[in-house]
Design a protein around this motif. Structure first.
Motif, PDB file in Angstrom:
ATOM      1  N   THR A  23       0.614  -1.114   0.114  1.00  0.00           N
ATOM      2  CA  THR A  23       0.031  -0.036  -0.062  1.00  0.00           C
ATOM      3  C   THR A  23       0.896   1.047  -0.001  1.00  0.00           C
ATOM      4  OG1 THR A  23      -0.185  -0.062   2.342  1.00  0.00           O
ATOM      5  CG2 THR A  23      -1.931  -1.088   1.187  1.00  0.00           C
ATOM      6  N   GLU A  24       2.063   1.169   0.073  1.00  0.00           N
ATOM      7  CA  GLU A  24       2.912   2.376   0.090  1.00  0.00           C
ATOM      8  C   GLU A  24       3.905   2.385  -1.051  1.00  0.00           C
ATOM      9  OE1 GLU A  24       4.720   2.743   3.998  1.00  0.00           O
ATOM     10  OE2 GLU A  24       2.727   2.765   4.959  1.00  0.00           O
ATOM     11  N   SER A  25       3.866   3.268  -1.934  1.00  0.00           N
ATOM     12  CA  SER A  25       4.610   3.221  -3.164  1.00  0.00           C
ATOM     13  C   SER A  25       6.302   3.153  -2.925  1.00  0.00           C
ATOM     14  CB  SER A  25       4.212   4.291  -4.177  1.00  0.00           C
ATOM     15  OG  SER A  25       4.434   5.519  -3.540  1.00  0.00           O
ATOM     16  N   GLN A  26       6.595   3.964  -1.714  1.00  0.00           N
ATOM     17  CA  GLN A  26       8.198   3.646  -1.513  1.00  0.00           C
ATOM     18  C   GLN A  26       8.563   2.171  -1.242  1.00  0.00           C
ATOM     19  OE1 GLN A  26       6.034   5.138   0.617  1.00  0.00           O
ATOM     20  NE2 GLN A  26       6.867   5.138   2.830  1.00  0.00           N
ATOM     21  N   HIS A  27       7.564   1.272  -0.900  1.00  0.00           N
ATOM     22  CA  HIS A  27       7.969  -0.154  -0.772  1.00  0.00           C
ATOM     23  C   HIS A  27       7.852  -0.845  -2.146  1.00  0.00           C
ATOM     24  CE1 HIS A  27       8.520   0.221   3.555  1.00  0.00           C
ATOM     25  NE2 HIS A  27       7.392   0.684   3.786  1.00  0.00           N
ATOM     26  N   LEU A  28       6.385  -0.622  -2.687  1.00  0.00           N
ATOM     27  CA  LEU A  28       6.044  -1.174  -3.880  1.00  0.00           C
ATOM     28  C   LEU A  28       7.407  -1.221  -4.983  1.00  0.00           C
ATOM     29  CD1 LEU A  28       2.330  -0.505  -4.489  1.00  0.00           C
ATOM     30  CD2 LEU A  28       3.354  -2.741  -4.792  1.00  0.00           C
ATOM     31  N   ARG A  29       7.965   0.110  -5.169  1.00  0.00           N
ATOM     32  CA  ARG A  29       8.816   0.247  -6.353  1.00  0.00           C
ATOM     33  C   ARG A  29       9.984  -0.596  -6.044  1.00  0.00           C
ATOM     34  NH1 ARG A  29       9.435   5.577  -3.859  1.00  0.00           N
ATOM     35  NH2 ARG A  29       8.232   6.379  -5.734  1.00  0.00           N
ATOM     36  N   TRP A  37      13.165  -6.152 -14.282  1.00  0.00           N
ATOM     37  CA  TRP A  37      12.207  -4.857 -15.050  1.00  0.00           C
ATOM     38  C   TRP A  37      12.524  -3.409 -14.367  1.00  0.00           C
ATOM     39  CZ3 TRP A  37       7.855  -6.258 -18.269  1.00  0.00           C
ATOM     40  CH2 TRP A  37       7.838  -7.576 -18.929  1.00  0.00           C
ATOM     41  N   ALA A  38      12.598  -2.429 -15.133  1.00  0.00           N
ATOM     42  CA  ALA A  38      12.710  -1.133 -14.735  1.00  0.00           C
ATOM     43  C   ALA A  38      11.185  -0.992 -14.311  1.00  0.00           C
ATOM     44  CB  ALA A  38      13.048  -0.128 -15.803  1.00  0.00           C
ATOM     45  N   PHE A  39      10.999  -0.196 -13.201  1.00  0.00           N
ATOM     46  CA  PHE A  39       9.581   0.096 -12.784  1.00  0.00           C
ATOM     47  C   PHE A  39       9.648   1.700 -12.245  1.00  0.00           C
ATOM     48  CE2 PHE A  39       6.885   0.216  -8.872  1.00  0.00           C
ATOM     49  CZ  PHE A  39       5.726  -0.647  -9.647  1.00  0.00           C
ATOM     50  N   HIS A  40       8.550   2.205 -12.715  1.00  0.00           N
ATOM     51  CA  HIS A  40       8.360   3.835 -12.460  1.00  0.00           C
ATOM     52  C   HIS A  40       6.827   4.151 -12.045  1.00  0.00           C
ATOM     53  CE1 HIS A  40       8.025   8.080 -12.775  1.00  0.00           C
ATOM     54  NE2 HIS A  40       6.830   7.865 -13.631  1.00  0.00           N
ATOM     55  N   VAL A  41       6.836   4.686 -10.885  1.00  0.00           N
ATOM     56  CA  VAL A  41       5.162   4.949 -10.183  1.00  0.00           C
ATOM     57  C   VAL A  41       5.005   6.400 -10.809  1.00  0.00           C
ATOM     58  CG1 VAL A  41       3.834   5.260  -8.291  1.00  0.00           C
ATOM     59  CG2 VAL A  41       5.445   3.573  -8.144  1.00  0.00           C
ATOM     60  N   ALA A  42       4.052   6.304 -11.509  1.00  0.00           N
ATOM     61  CA  ALA A  42       3.484   7.835 -12.290  1.00  0.00           C
ATOM     62  C   ALA A  42       2.404   8.062 -11.232  1.00  0.00           C
ATOM     63  CB  ALA A  42       2.925   7.579 -13.405  1.00  0.00           C
ATOM     64  N   LYS A  43       1.507   7.673 -10.287  1.00  0.00           N
ATOM     65  CA  LYS A  43       0.508   7.837  -9.499  1.00  0.00           C
ATOM     66  C   LYS A  43       0.256   6.848  -8.505  1.00  0.00           C
ATOM     67  CE  LYS A  43      -3.985  10.091  -9.019  1.00  0.00           C
ATOM     68  NZ  LYS A  43      -4.994  10.651  -9.900  1.00  0.00           N
ATOM     69  N   ALA A  44       0.275   7.018  -7.144  1.00  0.00           N
ATOM     70  CA  ALA A  44      -0.128   6.186  -6.172  1.00  0.00           C
ATOM     71  C   ALA A  44      -1.034   6.780  -5.131  1.00  0.00           C
ATOM     72  CB  ALA A  44       1.093   5.720  -5.448  1.00  0.00           C
ATOM     73  N   ASP A  45      -2.517   6.652  -5.353  1.00  0.00           N
ATOM     74  CA  ASP A  45      -3.334   6.997  -4.347  1.00  0.00           C
ATOM     75  C   ASP A  45      -4.161   6.079  -3.877  1.00  0.00           C
ATOM     76  OD1 ASP A  45      -5.307   8.847  -3.118  1.00  0.00           O
ATOM     77  OD2 ASP A  45      -6.303   9.219  -4.802  1.00  0.00           O
ATOM     78  N   PHE A  46      -3.633   5.440  -2.486  1.00  0.00           N
ATOM     79  CA  PHE A  46      -4.320   4.153  -2.207  1.00  0.00           C
ATOM     80  C   PHE A  46      -5.389   4.582  -1.064  1.00  0.00           C
ATOM     81  CE2 PHE A  46      -4.281   0.746   0.924  1.00  0.00           C
ATOM     82  CZ  PHE A  46      -4.458  -0.342   0.054  1.00  0.00           C
ATOM     83  N   ARG A  47      -6.694   4.441  -1.824  1.00  0.00           N
ATOM     84  CA  ARG A  47      -7.908   4.607  -1.176  1.00  0.00           C
ATOM     85  C   ARG A  47      -8.960   4.207  -2.072  1.00  0.00           C
ATOM     86  NH1 ARG A  47     -10.499   8.667  -3.691  1.00  0.00           N
ATOM     87  NH2 ARG A  47      -9.087  10.015  -5.085  1.00  0.00           N
ATOM     88  N   PRO A  48     -10.192   3.767  -1.592  1.00  0.00           N
ATOM     89  CA  PRO A  48     -11.015   3.729  -2.488  1.00  0.00           C
ATOM     90  C   PRO A  48     -11.524   4.395  -3.524  1.00  0.00           C
ATOM     91  CG  PRO A  48     -11.732   2.942  -0.300  1.00  0.00           C
ATOM     92  CD  PRO A  48     -10.576   3.600  -0.205  1.00  0.00           C
ATOM     93  N   GLY A  49     -11.410   4.046  -4.896  1.00  0.00           N
ATOM     94  CA  GLY A  49     -11.571   5.073  -5.919  1.00  0.00           C
ATOM     95  C   GLY A  49     -10.101   5.802  -6.429  1.00  0.00           C
ATOM     96  N   GLY A  50      -9.283   5.419  -5.536  1.00  0.00           N
ATOM     97  CA  GLY A  50      -7.870   5.763  -5.934  1.00  0.00           C
ATOM     98  C   GLY A  50      -7.261   4.932  -6.919  1.00  0.00           C
TER      99      GLY A  50
END
Length: 161
Positions: A23-29, A37-50
């Motif tokens: 749930t936290e992009s600093q971990h996910l990446r 593979w190279a991985f890039h987070v463009a948007k991370a909004d962890f909530r219903p509808g996010g």
């Protein structure tokens, strides 16, 4: 023919830590996606509808964009989201590897803890698939299982740090 894929994986880590890694992009990446593979987070909004919108790129191939839209989140217990391949703007596109892959899948992840270990159960179901998309999804179940297991292996390794 079953149109769902179920993957169960047990981590040697408490549920709170495993849930946080999802749930936290600093971990996910640090662990999500195919190994190397190279991985890039463009948007991370962890909530219903996010939205979680990211790109991944093999060293010898083209960039692929993927987007999750979260529909249900129960802290430490459950994450439900739809997933689809997208363009850089987040619009739905066909999977780059198979034109008959379902446009969208519904993913339900449940986290249970027992004696300090966390079992993650992931169920993936195509959303409104055509008959051809259903066949492709069903025939790809081993590939999907192996892909998720490889990704979860990376998380297990990351959680040891």
């Amino acid at each position: 023919m079953s149109t769902q894929i179920e993957i169960t994986y047990t981590f040697n880590a408490p549920r709170e830590l495993v849930f946080k890694a999802f749930t936290e992009s600093q971990h996910l990446r640090n662990w999500w996606g195919p190994k190397g593979w190279a991985f890039h987070v463009a948007k991370a909004d962890f909530r219903p509808g996010g939205v979680f919108h990211y790109s991944q790129k093999p060293s010898d191939g083209d960039i692929m964009w993927v987007k999750f839209v979260y529909s249900e989140i129960v802290a430490l217990e459950k994450i439900v989201y739809t997933s689809f391949f997208s363009d850089e703007e987040g619009n739905v596109v066909r999977a780059p590897f198979d034109a008959n892959w379902p446009l969208e899948t519904l993913n339900t992840m449940t986290f249970t803890e027992d004696k300090g270990k966390t079992t993650l159960t992931t169920i993936i179901v195509p959303v409104s698939p055509t008959e051809e998309e259903n066949k492709t999804f069903y025939s790809s179940s081993e590939i999907v299982q192996n892909g998720f297991t490889g990704t979860f292996d990376q998380l297990a390794e990351y959680l040891k740090i």
